[in-house]
Write a protein that holds these residues in place. Sequence first.
Motif, PDB file in Angstrom:
ATOM      1  N   HIS A 192       4.621   3.719   2.257  1.00 20.04           N
ATOM      2  CA  HIS A 192       4.744   2.571   3.172  1.00 20.04           C
ATOM      3  C   HIS A 192       3.519   1.670   3.007  1.00 20.04           C
ATOM      4  N   PRO A 193       3.427   0.982   1.869  1.00 22.98           N
ATOM      5  CA  PRO A 193       2.231   0.161   1.633  1.00 22.98           C
ATOM      6  C   PRO A 193       2.027  -0.924   2.686  1.00 22.98           C
ATOM      7  N   ASP A 194       3.114  -1.423   3.273  1.00 21.05           N
ATOM      8  CA  ASP A 194       2.968  -2.445   4.315  1.00 21.05           C
ATOM      9  C   ASP A 194       2.244  -1.880   5.533  1.00 21.05           C
ATOM     10  N   ARG A 195       2.564  -0.655   5.918  1.00 16.93           N
ATOM     11  CA  ARG A 195       1.896  -0.033   7.058  1.00 16.93           C
ATOM     12  C   ARG A 195       0.444   0.302   6.727  1.00 16.93           C
ATOM     13  N   PHE A 196       0.209   0.743   5.503  1.00 20.17           N
ATOM     14  CA  PHE A 196      -1.168   1.018   5.090  1.00 20.17           C
ATOM     15  C   PHE A 196      -2.002  -0.255   5.189  1.00 20.17           C
ATOM     16  N   LEU A 197      -1.473  -1.357   4.658  1.00 23.21           N
ATOM     17  CA  LEU A 197      -2.223  -2.605   4.663  1.00 23.21           C
ATOM     18  C   LEU A 197      -2.433  -3.122   6.082  1.00 23.21           C
ATOM     19  N   ARG A 198      -1.477  -2.887   6.964  1.00 25.93           N
ATOM     20  CA  ARG A 198      -1.654  -3.282   8.363  1.00 25.93           C
ATOM     21  C   ARG A 198      -2.799  -2.488   8.990  1.00 25.93           C
ATOM     22  N   ALA A 199      -2.815  -1.178   8.729  1.00 31.45           N
ATOM     23  CA  ALA A 199      -3.906  -0.347   9.257  1.00 31.45           C
ATOM     24  C   ALA A 199      -5.242  -0.759   8.645  1.00 31.45           C
ATOM     25  N   GLU A 200      -5.223  -1.065   7.352  1.00 29.92           N
ATOM     26  CA  GLU A 200      -6.451  -1.520   6.689  1.00 29.92           C
ATOM     27  C   GLU A 200      -6.970  -2.805   7.339  1.00 29.92           C
ATOM     28  N   HIS A 201      -6.069  -3.731   7.622  1.00 30.32           N
ATOM     29  CA  HIS A 201      -6.463  -4.984   8.268  1.00 30.32           C
ATOM     30  C   HIS A 201      -7.068  -4.726   9.647  1.00 30.32           C
ATOM     31  N   GLU A 202      -6.425  -3.853  10.420  1.00 23.87           N
ATOM     32  CA  GLU A 202      -6.941  -3.553  11.765  1.00 23.87           C
ATOM     33  C   GLU A 202      -8.282  -2.836  11.691  1.00 23.87           C
TER      34      GLU A 202
END
Length: 239
Positions: A192-202
Amino acid sequence: MMRHVVQFSGGIGSWVAAQRVAAEHGTDRLTLLFADTLVEDDDLYRFNRDATAQLGVDLTVVCDGRTPFEVFADVRFLGNARIAPCSYWLKQKPCRDWLTAHADPRTTIVYVGIDSSERHRIPGIQRGWAPWRVRFPMAEPPFLTQEQMLQAARALGVRPPRLYEQGYRHNNCGGSCVRAGQRQWLHHLRTHPDRFLRAEHEENRLRAELGDVAILKRRRHGVTRPLPLAELRRRAQAA
């Protein structure tokens, strides 16, 4: 008459725990208590609907109204494998508030779905839920592997949550659990790269406010340092 309250997380362990409680005590006084973190995988909600329909018990939902990263921002602490404020604010406190309002400790038993491999957690959980009594159906025989639990759900016509099929050990926070280690976060990046990137952003937003903090840690030459998700991702992509 006793009330039986299962901490129903949407995970397979709490589902089997609910099955055992229902088999022993029936469903007339059974409550399935779910704390919504607002970041769960969509299929967790589908599973909860199917599971509660199969049991014939309505789901009782509590919700703080914040996401884990919103909690971290409010308490000014980024959760990690050792300390996760989100567990208290988004799960424990809403459930305890519900119990205080609706369940007399003298006539209520709370059930938690941890299994026999997590027996070391039992004393702390019991202290945390006092004065309510707590039982752990999955820490009692017959002991089941996770695959046996998943098979039990399928046998009753309940399709297990898809995160298990995708290789996750737990069905919580859509796979973005701050208690997870590097292995799961790398798996999360692939799955789930989209969720990973969201967590990375946060995480980056909180690092800008709180300094050199991170969900993960790295240890080199005997020294432990924060490992930001962005760095983990860059390493994985370079490899």
